[in-house]
Design an enzyme around this catalytic site. Structure first.
Site, PDB file in Angstrom:
ATOM      1  N   ASN A 251      -7.172   5.995   4.091  1.00 62.00           N
ATOM      2  CA  ASN A 251      -8.601   6.260   3.894  1.00 62.00           C
ATOM      3  C   ASN A 251      -8.991   7.725   4.008  1.00 62.00           C
ATOM      4  OD1 ASN A 251      -8.615   3.507   3.693  1.00 62.00           O
ATOM      5  ND2 ASN A 251      -9.929   3.147   5.455  1.00 62.00           N
TER       6      ASN A 251
ATOM      7  N   ASN B 171      -9.413   3.118  -1.437  1.00 57.68           N
ATOM      8  CA  ASN B 171      -9.942   4.078  -0.460  1.00 57.68           C
ATOM      9  C   ASN B 171      -9.193   5.403  -0.431  1.00 57.68           C
ATOM     10  OD1 ASN B 171     -12.097   2.491   0.379  1.00 57.68           O
ATOM     11  ND2 ASN B 171     -10.835   1.393   1.858  1.00 57.68           N
TER      12      ASN B 171
ATOM     13  N   HIS C 164       0.823  -1.217   0.000  1.00 57.92           N
ATOM     14  CA  HIS C 164       0.000   0.000   0.000  1.00 57.92           C
ATOM     15  C   HIS C 164       0.858   1.268   0.000  1.00 57.92           C
ATOM     16  CE1 HIS C 164      -4.221   0.527  -0.162  1.00 57.92           C
ATOM     17  NE2 HIS C 164      -4.498   0.718   1.105  1.00 57.92           N
TER      18      HIS C 164
ATOM     19  N   TYR D 198      -3.334   8.598   7.061  1.00 54.95           N
ATOM     20  CA  TYR D 198      -3.639   7.217   6.724  1.00 54.95           C
ATOM     21  C   TYR D 198      -4.432   7.206   5.425  1.00 54.95           C
ATOM     22  CZ  TYR D 198      -1.745   5.809  11.184  1.00 54.95           C
ATOM     23  OH  TYR D 198      -0.898   5.617  12.235  1.00 54.95           O
TER      24      TYR D 198
END
Length: 181
Positions: free
Chosen positions: A64, A108, A19, A62
């Site tokens: 999201n 996301n 990610h 982060y």
């Protein structure tokens, strides 16, 4: 001003995870550049400036909530152009794609940016493949044998990104630099 956003998650536990390929590319660019650190809590991320018109952002919200950081920087600097670098589970490790606009594809980080800033921006999609469990796959670290491929892809992506910043011709860059795996 051009804003280049590398998506990822902050914290030692997320370093070298799939990610975080966006963060990895920003780090690679910074390693080889003279930059000014503009990091400020109002930007909700690490912000760097190269030259007079290039901003590099690593959101610290982060994944999201990446849009919060992107919006803060975009609102302050009134950027004319935005390029977002992110992992893509729908393409294999070793693959690289370019795109402008469109849907978040379930990512996301992109979803957050789209909600707060719209979706009319360029995307650099770095393939990480799809594991059996999507969440554990994207939050998992690269295997040693994958790191060799990743290193080559990041170096290739850096060249493509630098040319994209200069030329502003996504179609030409896509034809020249897209990778299949």
């Amino acid at each position: 001003m051009i804003l280049v956003v590398g998506l990822g998650n902050i914290g030692v536990e997320y370093e070298n995870t799939r990610h975080n390929v966006g963060f990895m590319l920003i780090d690679l660019l910074l390693k080889e550049s003279n930059f000014t650190n503009l990091t400020n809590s109002k930007f909700k991320g690490e912000l760097f400036k190269i030259g007079s018109s290039l901003l590099l952002l690593k959101p610290s919200t982060y994944m999201n909530n990446s849009g919060l950081s992107v919006k803060a920087v975009n609102d302050f600097y009134k950027c004319e152009r935005m390029i977002v670098i992110h992992d893509d589970i729908d393409i294999n490790l070793g693959a690289l794609r370019f795109k402008k606009g469109g849907s978040s594809g379930g990512h996301n980080g992109l979803k957050s940016i789209d909600t707060l800033c719209g979706n009319d921006y360029e995307r650099v999609r770095i393939g990480v493949g799809k594991g059996e469990n999507v969440i554990s796959h994207v939050l998992g670290k690269f295997k040693p044998e994958e790191e060799i491929t990743l290193s080559k892809v990041l170096e290739h992506t850096k060249k493509a990104l630098l040319e994209l910043i200069e030329n502003d011709d996504l179609s030409a860059i896509s034809s020249k630099y897209s990778l299949k795996a």
